[in-house]
Write a protein that holds these residues in place. Sequence first.
Motif, short mmCIF file in Angstrom:
data_model
loop_
_atom_site.label_atom_id
_atom_site.label_comp_id
_atom_site.label_asym_id
_atom_site.label_seq_id
_atom_site.Cartn_x
_atom_site.Cartn_y
_atom_site.Cartn_z
N PRO A 20 0.73 -1.26 0.00
CA PRO A 20 -0.05 0.08 -0.11
C PRO A 20 0.78 0.95 -0.12
O PRO A 20 0.28 2.29 -0.26
CB PRO A 20 -0.77 -0.13 1.26
CG PRO A 20 -0.12 -0.91 2.14
CD PRO A 20 0.66 -1.93 1.04
N PHE A 21 2.00 1.25 0.39
CA PHE A 21 2.77 2.32 0.23
C PHE A 21 3.22 2.77 -1.35
O PHE A 21 3.64 4.10 -1.50
CB PHE A 21 4.25 2.25 0.90
CG PHE A 21 4.00 2.47 2.47
CD1 PHE A 21 3.61 3.41 3.25
CD2 PHE A 21 3.84 1.23 3.17
CE1 PHE A 21 3.51 3.64 4.58
CE2 PHE A 21 3.82 1.26 4.48
CZ PHE A 21 3.42 2.34 5.19
N PRO A 55 -8.80 8.87 -12.01
CA PRO A 55 -9.29 7.78 -11.03
C PRO A 55 -8.22 6.90 -10.31
O PRO A 55 -8.67 6.43 -9.32
CB PRO A 55 -10.28 7.14 -12.13
CG PRO A 55 -10.30 7.74 -13.34
CD PRO A 55 -9.03 8.58 -13.03
N TYR A 56 -6.98 6.72 -10.87
CA TYR A 56 -6.24 5.66 -10.31
C TYR A 56 -5.51 6.47 -9.08
O TYR A 56 -5.11 6.03 -7.92
CB TYR A 56 -5.07 5.45 -11.22
CG TYR A 56 -5.71 4.53 -12.53
CD1 TYR A 56 -6.13 3.27 -12.26
CD2 TYR A 56 -5.48 5.07 -13.89
CE1 TYR A 56 -6.68 2.78 -13.13
CE2 TYR A 56 -5.97 4.50 -14.89
CZ TYR A 56 -6.52 3.06 -14.49
OH TYR A 56 -7.20 2.26 -15.59
N ILE A 57 -5.28 7.85 -9.21
CA ILE A 57 -4.51 8.64 -8.19
C ILE A 57 -5.62 8.75 -7.14
O ILE A 57 -5.40 8.62 -5.86
CB ILE A 57 -4.06 10.01 -8.90
CG1 ILE A 57 -3.35 9.82 -10.14
CG2 ILE A 57 -3.30 10.77 -7.64
CD1 ILE A 57 -2.12 8.92 -9.67
N VAL A 58 -6.91 8.89 -7.50
CA VAL A 58 -7.91 9.21 -6.21
C VAL A 58 -8.10 7.83 -5.48
O VAL A 58 -8.23 7.84 -4.52
CB VAL A 58 -9.27 9.91 -6.86
CG1 VAL A 58 -10.27 9.59 -5.85
CG2 VAL A 58 -9.00 11.26 -7.14
N GLY A 59 -8.13 6.77 -6.46
CA GLY A 59 -8.32 5.52 -5.73
C GLY A 59 -7.16 5.12 -4.90
O GLY A 59 -7.18 4.59 -3.78
N SER A 60 -5.90 5.72 -5.27
CA SER A 60 -4.81 5.55 -4.21
C SER A 60 -4.61 6.20 -3.37
O SER A 60 -4.35 5.75 -2.30
CB SER A 60 -3.45 5.79 -5.18
OG SER A 60 -3.26 4.78 -6.35
N ALA A 61 -5.19 7.32 -3.41
CA ALA A 61 -5.44 8.38 -2.23
C ALA A 61 -6.24 7.55 -0.99
O ALA A 61 -6.01 7.66 0.08
CB ALA A 61 -5.77 9.66 -2.35
N ILE A 62 -7.39 6.98 -1.55
CA ILE A 62 -8.51 6.49 -0.81
C ILE A 62 -8.05 5.26 -0.31
O ILE A 62 -7.90 4.93 1.07
CB ILE A 62 -9.76 6.24 -1.59
CG1 ILE A 62 -10.54 7.53 -2.01
CG2 ILE A 62 -10.85 5.53 -0.81
CD1 ILE A 62 -11.54 7.60 -2.79
N ILE A 68 -7.34 4.54 3.78
CA ILE A 68 -7.94 3.26 4.55
C ILE A 68 -6.74 2.54 5.20
O ILE A 68 -6.86 1.96 6.24
CB ILE A 68 -8.80 2.59 3.60
CG1 ILE A 68 -10.15 3.40 3.19
CG2 ILE A 68 -9.13 1.17 4.26
CD1 ILE A 68 -10.86 2.78 2.09
N PHE A 69 -5.76 2.26 4.55
CA PHE A 69 -4.80 1.38 5.01
C PHE A 69 -4.07 1.83 6.27
O PHE A 69 -3.96 1.47 7.23
CB PHE A 69 -3.59 1.09 4.03
CG PHE A 69 -2.36 0.55 4.45
CD1 PHE A 69 -2.23 -0.66 5.00
CD2 PHE A 69 -1.37 1.59 4.57
CE1 PHE A 69 -1.00 -1.09 5.31
CE2 PHE A 69 -0.02 1.11 5.02
CZ PHE A 69 0.30 -0.30 5.63
N SER A 111 -5.17 2.10 13.90
CA SER A 111 -6.01 1.71 14.78
C SER A 111 -5.46 0.36 15.51
O SER A 111 -5.67 0.08 16.75
CB SER A 111 -7.40 1.31 14.21
OG SER A 111 -7.42 0.37 13.20
N TRP A 112 -5.09 -0.54 14.67
CA TRP A 112 -4.27 -1.94 15.01
C TRP A 112 -3.39 -1.66 16.23
O TRP A 112 -3.24 -1.99 16.99
CB TRP A 112 -3.97 -2.77 13.74
CG TRP A 112 -3.02 -3.90 14.42
CD1 TRP A 112 -3.67 -5.15 14.75
CD2 TRP A 112 -1.69 -3.91 14.57
NE1 TRP A 112 -2.70 -5.82 15.38
CE2 TRP A 112 -1.46 -5.36 15.14
CE3 TRP A 112 -0.59 -3.12 14.21
CZ2 TRP A 112 -0.10 -5.89 15.45
CZ3 TRP A 112 0.68 -3.65 14.41
CH2 TRP A 112 0.88 -5.11 15.07
#
Length: 138
Positions: A60-61, A85-92, A96-97, A103-104
């Motif tokens: 994810p990095f 779309p690829y860049i926004v998807g990467s940011a989202i 999330i990651f 939190s873990w």
Amino acid sequence: MESSQNPNTNPNSNPNRIQNPVSSQIAALWPTIDASLGLSEEESVSYARRFYKFGFALLPFLWAVNCFYFWPVLRDSHSFPRIRPYIVGSAIGFAIFMAIISSWALTFSIGGERLFGPVWNKLVMYNLADKLGLTGWS
């Protein structure tokens, strides 16, 4: 005494200032942060897609790298519609990651033995390293 100044002009304005009326509305010229030294738009689509897909392969990095490298595309919502779309998807995906991993880590470090009970001694890394003989102080 009459003033030679035009009454319709603003006396506080600087006549030497260069005005750029639509600077915030100009689309990005280059999809990458290194501008003309970077990739063309066709190559950028390919790289953005690869970084986005490899981010799902437990890397994810790469999503963070994708967002950083294509920052002009992420910043301007009207530029490069094939790459965006690829860049926004990467940011989202990266957000999330980071939320999950943070939190873990906070649950594990703050909760500790009170939260996990006797399983805690099996989970902590220094006890595992000690059991396997990987520490020099045992």
